[in-house]
Design a protein around this motif. Structure first.
Motif, PDB file in Angstrom:
ATOM      1  N   ALA A 264     -40.813 -26.312   2.421  1.00 57.91           N
ATOM      2  CA  ALA A 264     -42.001 -25.992   3.209  1.00 57.91           C
ATOM      3  C   ALA A 264     -43.119 -25.678   2.227  1.00 57.91           C
ATOM      4  CB  ALA A 264     -41.728 -24.801   4.115  1.00 57.91           C
ATOM      5  N   CYS A 265     -44.156 -26.519   2.216  1.00 59.00           N
ATOM      6  CA  CYS A 265     -45.275 -26.381   1.281  1.00 59.00           C
ATOM      7  C   CYS A 265     -46.402 -25.621   1.972  1.00 59.00           C
ATOM      8  CB  CYS A 265     -45.774 -27.759   0.854  1.00 59.00           C
ATOM      9  SG  CYS A 265     -44.491 -28.816   0.128  1.00 59.00           S
ATOM     10  N   VAL A 266     -46.727 -24.430   1.461  1.00 55.58           N
ATOM     11  CA  VAL A 266     -47.745 -23.572   2.071  1.00 55.58           C
ATOM     12  C   VAL A 266     -48.950 -23.514   1.140  1.00 55.58           C
ATOM     13  CG1 VAL A 266     -48.273 -21.282   2.992  1.00 55.58           C
ATOM     14  CG2 VAL A 266     -45.955 -22.227   3.231  1.00 55.58           C
ATOM     15  N   ASP A 267     -50.019 -24.191   1.532  1.00 55.08           N
ATOM     16  CA  ASP A 267     -51.238 -24.326   0.734  1.00 55.08           C
ATOM     17  C   ASP A 267     -52.254 -23.309   1.240  1.00 55.08           C
ATOM     18  OD1 ASP A 267     -53.607 -25.066  -0.472  1.00 55.08           O
ATOM     19  OD2 ASP A 267     -53.374 -27.215  -0.080  1.00 55.08           O
ATOM     20  N   LEU A 268     -52.391 -22.183   0.522  1.00 52.93           N
ATOM     21  CA  LEU A 268     -53.325 -21.144   0.944  1.00 52.93           C
ATOM     22  C   LEU A 268     -54.769 -21.577   0.763  1.00 52.93           C
ATOM     23  CD1 LEU A 268     -51.586 -17.925  -0.482  1.00 52.93           C
ATOM     24  CD2 LEU A 268     -51.262 -19.050   1.738  1.00 52.93           C
TER      25      LEU A 268
END
Length: 273
Positions: A159-163
Protein backbone atom coordinates in the motif's frame (compact mmCIF):
# COMPACT_ATOMS: atom_id res chain seq x y z
CA UNK A 1 16.11 11.37 22.83
CA UNK A 2 13.74 12.68 25.53
CA UNK A 3 12.03 15.01 23.02
CA UNK A 4 11.54 12.09 20.60
CA UNK A 5 10.03 9.95 23.34
CA UNK A 6 7.63 12.77 24.28
CA UNK A 7 6.50 13.15 20.66
CA UNK A 8 5.91 9.41 20.26
CA UNK A 9 3.95 9.27 23.51
CA UNK A 10 1.80 12.24 22.46
CA UNK A 11 1.08 10.63 19.10
CA UNK A 12 -0.02 7.44 20.81
CA UNK A 13 -2.39 9.36 23.06
CA UNK A 14 -4.15 11.12 20.20
CA UNK A 15 -4.25 8.23 17.73
CA UNK A 16 -4.82 5.14 19.85
CA UNK A 17 -7.47 3.14 21.67
CA UNK A 18 -6.26 0.26 23.76
CA UNK A 19 -7.35 -3.24 22.79
CA UNK A 20 -7.40 -5.95 25.41
CA UNK A 21 -5.27 -8.44 23.52
CA UNK A 22 -4.23 -7.19 20.10
CA UNK A 23 -2.61 -3.78 20.62
CA UNK A 24 -3.56 -0.16 19.92
CA UNK A 25 -5.91 1.25 17.35
CA UNK A 26 -6.46 4.76 16.16
CA UNK A 27 -9.03 7.45 15.58
CA UNK A 28 -9.29 10.17 13.00
CA UNK A 29 -11.17 13.14 14.44
CA UNK A 30 -10.53 16.48 12.77
CA UNK A 31 -9.37 19.30 15.06
CA UNK A 32 -11.53 22.44 14.95
CA UNK A 33 -9.18 24.49 12.75
CA UNK A 34 -9.23 23.93 8.99
CA UNK A 35 -7.16 24.72 5.87
CA UNK A 36 -9.67 27.17 4.40
CA UNK A 37 -9.25 29.35 7.51
CA UNK A 38 -5.66 29.87 6.36
CA UNK A 39 -6.49 30.50 2.70
CA UNK A 40 -9.49 32.71 3.44
CA UNK A 41 -11.93 30.32 1.73
CA UNK A 42 -15.26 29.15 3.13
CA UNK A 43 -17.55 26.19 2.37
CA UNK A 44 -19.14 26.91 -1.00
CA UNK A 45 -22.59 25.81 0.10
CA UNK A 46 -23.23 26.43 3.81
CA UNK A 47 -24.87 23.48 5.57
CA UNK A 48 -28.52 24.18 6.27
CA UNK A 49 -30.00 22.94 9.58
CA UNK A 50 -31.58 19.51 9.20
CA UNK A 51 -30.41 19.05 5.64
CA UNK A 52 -27.65 16.54 6.44
CA UNK A 53 -30.07 14.29 8.29
CA UNK A 54 -32.22 14.01 5.18
CA UNK A 55 -29.41 12.26 3.29
CA UNK A 56 -29.25 8.52 3.89
CA UNK A 57 -25.86 7.19 5.13
CA UNK A 58 -25.28 5.14 1.97
CA UNK A 59 -26.22 7.87 -0.51
CA UNK A 60 -23.36 9.49 -2.45
CA UNK A 61 -22.73 13.03 -1.26
CA UNK A 62 -21.14 15.78 -3.32
CA UNK A 63 -17.67 16.94 -2.31
CA UNK A 64 -17.94 20.46 -0.90
CA UNK A 65 -15.62 22.93 -2.59
CA UNK A 66 -14.20 25.93 -0.72
CA UNK A 67 -14.60 29.34 -2.32
CA UNK A 68 -14.22 33.05 -1.51
CA UNK A 69 -16.91 34.22 0.90
CA UNK A 70 -18.52 36.26 -1.86
CA UNK A 71 -18.85 33.13 -4.01
CA UNK A 72 -20.71 30.95 -1.50
CA UNK A 73 -24.06 29.68 -2.76
CA UNK A 74 -27.14 29.42 -0.56
CA UNK A 75 -29.96 26.98 -1.11
CA UNK A 76 -30.19 24.76 -4.18
CA UNK A 77 -30.21 27.47 -6.83
CA UNK A 78 -27.96 27.10 -9.86
CA UNK A 79 -24.70 28.92 -9.06
CA UNK A 80 -23.29 31.58 -11.34
CA UNK A 81 -20.04 30.92 -13.17
CA UNK A 82 -17.17 32.29 -11.07
CA UNK A 83 -15.02 35.08 -12.44
CA UNK A 84 -12.46 34.56 -9.67
CA UNK A 85 -9.14 32.81 -10.23
CA UNK A 86 -8.76 29.92 -7.80
CA UNK A 87 -5.53 28.69 -6.16
CA UNK A 88 -5.49 25.63 -8.46
CA UNK A 89 -6.32 27.46 -11.68
CA UNK A 90 -3.12 26.50 -13.49
CA UNK A 91 -3.40 22.82 -12.55
CA UNK A 92 -6.98 22.71 -13.78
CA UNK A 93 -6.10 24.52 -17.01
CA UNK A 94 -3.23 22.13 -17.72
CA UNK A 95 -5.30 19.00 -17.08
CA UNK A 96 -8.27 20.27 -19.09
CA UNK A 97 -6.16 21.31 -22.08
CA UNK A 98 -6.79 25.02 -21.62
CA UNK A 99 -4.23 27.79 -22.11
CA UNK A 100 -2.16 27.72 -18.92
CA UNK A 101 -2.08 31.41 -18.00
CA UNK A 102 -3.41 31.23 -14.44
CA UNK A 103 -6.25 33.63 -15.21
CA UNK A 104 -9.93 32.76 -15.15
CA UNK A 105 -11.89 33.24 -18.37
CA UNK A 106 -15.41 32.31 -19.39
CA UNK A 107 -14.06 29.33 -21.33
CA UNK A 108 -11.96 28.23 -18.37
CA UNK A 109 -14.92 28.54 -16.04
CA UNK A 110 -17.17 26.44 -18.26
CA UNK A 111 -14.52 23.72 -18.60
CA UNK A 112 -13.79 23.63 -14.86
CA UNK A 113 -17.49 23.65 -14.12
CA UNK A 114 -18.06 20.58 -16.32
CA UNK A 115 -15.16 18.84 -14.56
CA UNK A 116 -16.68 19.65 -11.16
CA UNK A 117 -20.08 18.35 -12.20
CA UNK A 118 -18.54 15.11 -13.50
CA UNK A 119 -16.75 14.55 -10.18
CA UNK A 120 -19.58 15.58 -7.85
CA UNK A 121 -17.89 18.77 -6.62
CA UNK A 122 -20.38 21.34 -5.38
CA UNK A 123 -21.13 24.07 -5.89
CA UNK A 124 -19.96 23.73 -9.49
CA UNK A 125 -19.08 27.38 -10.03
CA UNK A 126 -15.87 26.86 -12.00
CA UNK A 127 -13.73 28.17 -9.11
CA UNK A 128 -10.60 25.98 -8.92
CA UNK A 129 -10.43 25.54 -5.16
CA UNK A 130 -8.60 22.91 -3.07
CA UNK A 131 -11.11 20.13 -3.73
CA UNK A 132 -10.93 20.68 -7.48
CA UNK A 133 -7.14 20.74 -7.21
CA UNK A 134 -7.09 17.47 -5.26
CA UNK A 135 -9.36 15.83 -7.82
CA UNK A 136 -7.10 16.99 -10.66
CA UNK A 137 -4.11 15.43 -8.84
CA UNK A 138 -6.03 12.18 -8.47
CA UNK A 139 -6.97 12.03 -12.15
CA UNK A 140 -3.42 12.88 -13.28
CA UNK A 141 -2.05 10.07 -11.08
CA UNK A 142 -4.33 7.41 -12.53
CA UNK A 143 -2.12 6.77 -15.57
CA UNK A 144 1.11 6.04 -13.67
CA UNK A 145 0.92 6.76 -9.91
CA UNK A 146 4.48 5.61 -9.18
CA UNK A 147 6.11 7.50 -12.03
CA UNK A 148 8.51 9.23 -9.62
CA UNK A 149 9.50 5.86 -8.15
CA UNK A 150 8.94 6.80 -4.50
CA UNK A 151 7.14 3.57 -3.61
CA UNK A 152 9.31 0.40 -3.59
CA UNK A 153 8.57 -1.97 -6.45
CA UNK A 154 8.77 -5.48 -4.96
CA UNK A 155 7.02 -8.84 -5.15
CA UNK A 156 5.14 -8.02 -1.94
CA UNK A 157 1.70 -6.42 -1.97
CA UNK A 158 2.36 -2.81 -0.97
CA UNK A 159 0.00 0.00 0.00
CA UNK A 160 1.71 3.17 -1.26
CA UNK A 161 0.73 6.24 0.81
CA UNK A 162 1.85 9.49 -0.86
CA UNK A 163 1.47 12.33 1.66
CA UNK A 164 2.70 14.93 -0.85
CA UNK A 165 -0.26 14.32 -3.16
CA UNK A 166 -2.64 12.92 -0.50
CA UNK A 167 -3.08 9.75 -2.55
CA UNK A 168 -2.81 6.03 -1.99
CA UNK A 169 -2.67 3.00 -4.27
CA UNK A 170 -1.68 -0.68 -4.04
CA UNK A 171 0.97 -2.28 -6.22
CA UNK A 172 2.74 -5.63 -6.57
CA UNK A 173 5.41 -6.91 -8.96
CA UNK A 174 5.46 -3.62 -10.84
CA UNK A 175 1.71 -3.66 -11.41
CA UNK A 176 -0.90 -1.38 -9.87
CA UNK A 177 -3.61 -3.64 -8.43
CA UNK A 178 -5.67 -0.83 -6.85
CA UNK A 179 -5.82 2.51 -8.66
CA UNK A 180 -5.01 5.71 -6.74
CA UNK A 181 -7.60 7.01 -4.30
CA UNK A 182 -7.77 10.20 -2.26
CA UNK A 183 -6.67 10.09 1.38
CA UNK A 184 -6.73 12.45 4.35
CA UNK A 185 -3.61 12.09 6.49
CA UNK A 186 -2.65 13.58 9.85
CA UNK A 187 -3.26 17.22 10.66
CA UNK A 188 -0.36 19.59 11.47
CA UNK A 189 1.43 18.50 14.69
CA UNK A 190 -0.23 15.08 14.26
CA UNK A 191 1.38 14.07 10.97
CA UNK A 192 1.15 10.51 9.73
CA UNK A 193 4.52 8.88 10.36
CA UNK A 194 6.60 8.00 7.31
CA UNK A 195 8.44 4.73 6.75
CA UNK A 196 7.86 1.07 5.87
CA UNK A 197 5.43 -0.94 8.02
CA UNK A 198 3.31 -4.08 7.95
CA UNK A 199 -0.37 -4.45 8.69
CA UNK A 200 -0.54 -6.09 12.11
CA UNK A 201 -4.28 -5.94 12.85
CA UNK A 202 -7.49 -5.73 10.81
CA UNK A 203 -10.90 -4.96 12.30
CA UNK A 204 -13.86 -4.40 10.00
CA UNK A 205 -16.09 -2.63 12.54
CA UNK A 206 -13.62 -1.12 14.95
CA UNK A 207 -14.74 1.45 17.53
CA UNK A 208 -12.12 3.59 19.25
CA UNK A 209 -12.15 2.96 22.99
CA UNK A 210 -10.54 6.34 23.57
CA UNK A 211 -12.80 8.56 21.45
CA UNK A 212 -15.77 6.20 20.90
CA UNK A 213 -15.47 6.92 17.19
CA UNK A 214 -16.28 4.45 14.42
CA UNK A 215 -13.26 3.36 12.35
CA UNK A 216 -14.75 1.07 9.68
CA UNK A 217 -12.43 -1.25 7.74
CA UNK A 218 -9.51 -0.40 10.04
CA UNK A 219 -6.11 -1.83 9.09
CA UNK A 220 -3.43 -0.93 11.65
CA UNK A 221 0.18 -0.61 10.52
CA UNK A 222 2.17 1.45 13.05
CA UNK A 223 1.61 2.03 16.77
CA UNK A 224 -2.07 2.75 16.39
CA UNK A 225 -2.03 4.44 12.99
CA UNK A 226 -4.42 2.78 10.57
CA UNK A 227 -5.96 2.91 7.15
CA UNK A 228 -9.71 3.29 7.71
CA UNK A 229 -12.92 4.76 6.38
CA UNK A 230 -14.65 7.95 7.51
CA UNK A 231 -18.28 8.95 7.12
CA UNK A 232 -17.66 12.66 6.57
CA UNK A 233 -16.36 14.24 3.37
CA UNK A 234 -12.75 13.14 2.81
CA UNK A 235 -11.84 16.73 1.90
CA UNK A 236 -13.21 18.31 5.08
CA UNK A 237 -11.05 19.48 7.96
CA UNK A 238 -7.26 19.71 8.23
CA UNK A 239 -6.69 16.00 8.79
CA UNK A 240 -6.75 13.05 11.17
CA UNK A 241 -4.86 12.38 14.39
CA UNK A 242 -2.30 10.46 12.33
CA UNK A 243 -4.39 7.80 10.63
CA UNK A 244 -4.86 7.51 6.87
CA UNK A 245 -8.51 8.30 6.18
CA UNK A 246 -10.38 6.98 3.15
CA UNK A 247 -13.90 7.35 1.84
CA UNK A 248 -16.15 4.47 2.86
CA UNK A 249 -16.16 3.11 -0.69
CA UNK A 250 -12.38 3.26 -0.98
CA UNK A 251 -11.83 1.84 2.52
CA UNK A 252 -13.95 -1.18 1.55
CA UNK A 253 -11.95 -1.69 -1.66
CA UNK A 254 -8.63 -1.38 0.18
CA UNK A 255 -9.89 -3.89 2.77
CA UNK A 256 -10.67 -6.40 0.04
CA UNK A 257 -7.21 -6.05 -1.56
CA UNK A 258 -4.91 -6.01 1.48
CA UNK A 259 -4.18 -8.74 4.05
CA UNK A 260 -2.47 -8.93 7.43
CA UNK A 261 1.30 -8.78 6.92
CA UNK A 262 1.14 -6.68 3.75
CA UNK A 263 3.49 -3.69 3.47
CA UNK A 264 2.38 -0.09 4.01
CA UNK A 265 4.93 2.41 2.72
CA UNK A 266 4.44 6.08 3.66
CA UNK A 267 6.51 9.03 2.39
CA UNK A 268 6.34 12.77 1.82
CA UNK A 269 4.72 15.57 3.77
CA UNK A 270 1.15 16.79 3.69
CA UNK A 271 0.75 20.21 2.00
CA UNK A 272 -0.12 23.01 4.40
CA UNK A 273 -3.09 24.03 2.24
Amino acid sequence: MREGMKRTFSALLVCASLLAAAGPSAVAVAPPSAPWQVTGLVPGRPQEPGRAAAVSPGAPRPHLEYVPRSGAVRGLREPACSRTTGPYQRQAERYLGREVDGRQSQGDCRAIRRFQQAHRIAPATGFAGPVTGATVRLMRARKDPNRAGHCPDTAERTACVDLDRQLMWVQQDGRVILDPVTIRSGAPTMETRTGAYRIYLRHRRHISNLYHTAMPYAQFFDRGEALHGVYEDIYSGPGSHGCVNLTMTDARRVWEVLRKGDVVYVWGRKPSV
